[in-house]
Design an enzyme around this catalytic site. Structure first.
Site, PDB file in Angstrom:
ATOM      1  N   SER A  80      -9.919  -0.262   6.783  1.00  0.00           N
ATOM      2  CA  SER A  80      -9.189  -0.151   5.530  1.00  0.00           C
ATOM      3  C   SER A  80      -8.643  -1.443   4.950  1.00  0.00           C
ATOM      4  O   SER A  80      -8.279  -1.485   3.779  1.00  0.00           O
ATOM      5  CB  SER A  80      -8.049   0.856   5.691  1.00  0.00           C
ATOM      6  OG  SER A  80      -8.553   2.146   5.865  1.00  0.00           O
TER       7      SER A  80
ATOM      8  N   LYS B 141       0.837  -1.194   0.000  1.00  0.00           N
ATOM      9  CA  LYS B 141       0.000   0.000   0.000  1.00  0.00           C
ATOM     10  C   LYS B 141       0.878   1.253   0.000  1.00  0.00           C
ATOM     11  O   LYS B 141       1.863   1.323   0.750  1.00  0.00           O
ATOM     12  CB  LYS B 141      -0.911  -0.038   1.227  1.00  0.00           C
ATOM     13  CG  LYS B 141      -1.934   1.088   1.331  1.00  0.00           C
ATOM     14  CD  LYS B 141      -2.814   0.848   2.551  1.00  0.00           C
ATOM     15  CE  LYS B 141      -3.854   1.931   2.756  1.00  0.00           C
ATOM     16  NZ  LYS B 141      -4.685   1.657   3.947  1.00  0.00           N
TER      17      LYS B 141
ATOM     18  N   SER C 137      -9.269   2.018   2.744  1.00  0.00           N
ATOM     19  CA  SER C 137      -8.274   2.674   1.922  1.00  0.00           C
ATOM     20  C   SER C 137      -7.254   1.725   1.302  1.00  0.00           C
ATOM     21  O   SER C 137      -6.403   2.171   0.524  1.00  0.00           O
ATOM     22  CB  SER C 137      -7.534   3.720   2.781  1.00  0.00           C
ATOM     23  OG  SER C 137      -6.892   3.115   3.900  1.00  0.00           O
TER      24      SER C 137
END
Length: 471
Positions: free
Chosen positions: A182, A83, A158
């Protein structure tokens, strides 16, 4: 040995075993992942920084290590994506923000160093909303990431880019972070397994707020077994990390592999712990998935469990956390996007009385969980109260006809677990009539991470949703 299927479709642990045995090479695994990326990423936009040259050099070294009979790590030769809020040395960490497009990490984050020592090959950085503030993976630097089950829909956020990369075979494994939802809701929306780990299992260095139990790293994979393999590579006691704790298992993969049934377990299903409502079809799919655990020997009760009083306490904590995370960038507040700027402005309005009151409410909510998890081994709920929604929306604004007030209301069923520091995983529970994945959230006691993945294996075996059409 003849591998009669696409290498990229093989389980990560199977890929690792074949590399270790010399039956396929790390280069072949990498090439299979790159072929998926070339085919799918231009449309889905999951990977925003591709590290093909570095990955190929690492794969060649990995194959040489196999031929030389060197000691091999748990993830030896496996491609992995990260990420884009987590540092990989000499690679951009943009945080999905135009203001940080040229920011290059000087060294690996501790979690990345652990994965590197385990033999992982870093293939790319994945898309995220600006500084991970958003449950829809969209930003002004890279644009929107699209759901592989239907590209008109959101993969959530996210860790949306990581979830899409894994669901489509662009990588067998992905790293994500989770503060509100997330890892869990992107896993739900993309039909994979994702685990919010017990705070302290994985150091957050160099992220700010070293004593914070909110933001955690976790694995994202296509199966519970693969998530457990990655979890084993990520965890371990660090005597220098302020809140570090040791796992309660020797091998999470061994725990999951030995989970054949749920005999003796007591499991509670609650459809709406946050008082925000739940889509009827989502509730039906998750309820049925919970009931099916009785076939594996579990005692399953359907209960009412309401911790909605924790919503305001979470928002207070979140506001304070946002200021702590971005303290050195507050002068940029008016240049950030609306989600991040709005959170920072809200955080600046919080006073000491708000914080104190929030902590007292948080304690009361924790006592409710403690009482429940004394009677039951696990609480299971819908991972998200709605199925995937249009990517053009910042967030779903209604649940069952009820208007939501802001972009974090709909994730309350996830963040109310974060509030009290318990681990939780999302596992595919089934498909809607429109063939969209729905995830079941499994919440356990602290350090129950491996056992959560064991239960997730049973749920996934019963749901068997298959791969997204984009594959």
């Amino acid at each position: 040995m003849s591998i009669n299927s696409d290498i990229a479709a093989l389980a990560a642990r199977h890929q690792a075993d074949l590399i270790r045995a010399g039956e396929i090479s790390a280069v072949e695994v990498l090439d299979a992942a790159l072929a998926r990326i070339e085919k799918l990423n231009p449309k889905l936009n999951a990977i925003v920084t591709l590290l093909e040259g570095q990955a190929r050099a690492a794969a060649l070294q990995a194959d040489q290590a196999v031929r030389a009979g060197e000691p091999l790590g748990l993830l030896h030769g496996l491609p992995l994506v990260v990420k884009d809020v987590t540092d990989v040395a000499a690679v951009p960490t943009t945080y999905g923000s135009p203001l940080f497009r040229d920011n290059v990490a000087e060294q690996d984050a501790e979690v990345i160093a652990r994965l590197r020592r385990a033999g992982a090959i870093f293939l790319g950085k994945t898309n995220t909303p600006e500084f991970a503030t958003g449950a829809n993976t969209v930003n002004d630097l890279f644009g929107a990431t699209l759901n592989p089950w239907n590209p008109e829909l959101s993969p959530a956020g996210s860790s949306g880019g990581s979830a899409v990369a894994v669901a489509t075979g662009m990588a067998p494994l992905a790293q994500g972070t989770d503060f509100g939802c997330s890892i869990r809701i992107p896993a739900s929306f993309c039909g994979i397994v994702g685990l919010r780990t017990t705070p302290g299992l994985i150091p957050n260095d160099p992220m700010n707020l070293y004593w914070d139990p909110g933001q955690v790293h976790g694995p994202m994979a296509r199966s519970a077994e693969d998530a457990a393999l990655m979890l084993d590579a990520m965890t371990g006691f660090d005597p220098y990390w302020p809140i570090s704790i040791a796992p309660s298992w020797t091998s999470a993969l061994d725990v999951v592999s030995r989970t054949e049934d749920a005999r003796g377990l007591k499991i509670a299903y609650a459809p709406d712990i946050a008082g925000i409502g739940v889509d009827a079809e989502v509730d039906q799919i998750c309820r049925q998935a919970a009931r099916r655990l009785s076939r594996h020997g579990a005692e399953v009760d359907e209960i009412d469990f309401d911790v909605s009083e924790g919503r305001e306490a979470y928002m207070t904590w979140r506001g304070e956390w946002m200021i702590g995370q971005r303290l050195q960038q507050l002068d940029l507040i008016d240049r950030f996007g609306p989600n991040l700027a709005g959170n920072l402005k809200a955080g600046l309005q919080i006073d000491a009385l708000d914080r104190a009151d929030g902590q007292h409410v948080r304690q009361a909510v924790w006592r409710k969980y403690r009482a429940l998890l004394t009677r039951y081994d696990y609480l299971v709920t819908p991972a998200a109260p709605v199925p995937p929604y249009p990517v053009s929306q910042n967030f779903p604004d209604r649940i069952g006809g009820k208007q939501l007030e802001n972009y974090v209301d709909w994730i309350a069923g996830a963040y109310l677990v974060t509030l009290v520091g318990f681990p939780a995983g999302s596992v595919p529970a089934g498909l809607t009539a429109s063939r969209l994945p729905v995830g079941l959230q499994i919440i356990g006691r602290r350090l129950a991470d491996a056992n959560i993945l064991g239960l997730a294996k049973l749920v996934a075996a019963d749901s068997a949703i298959g791969s997204p059409p984009a594959n």
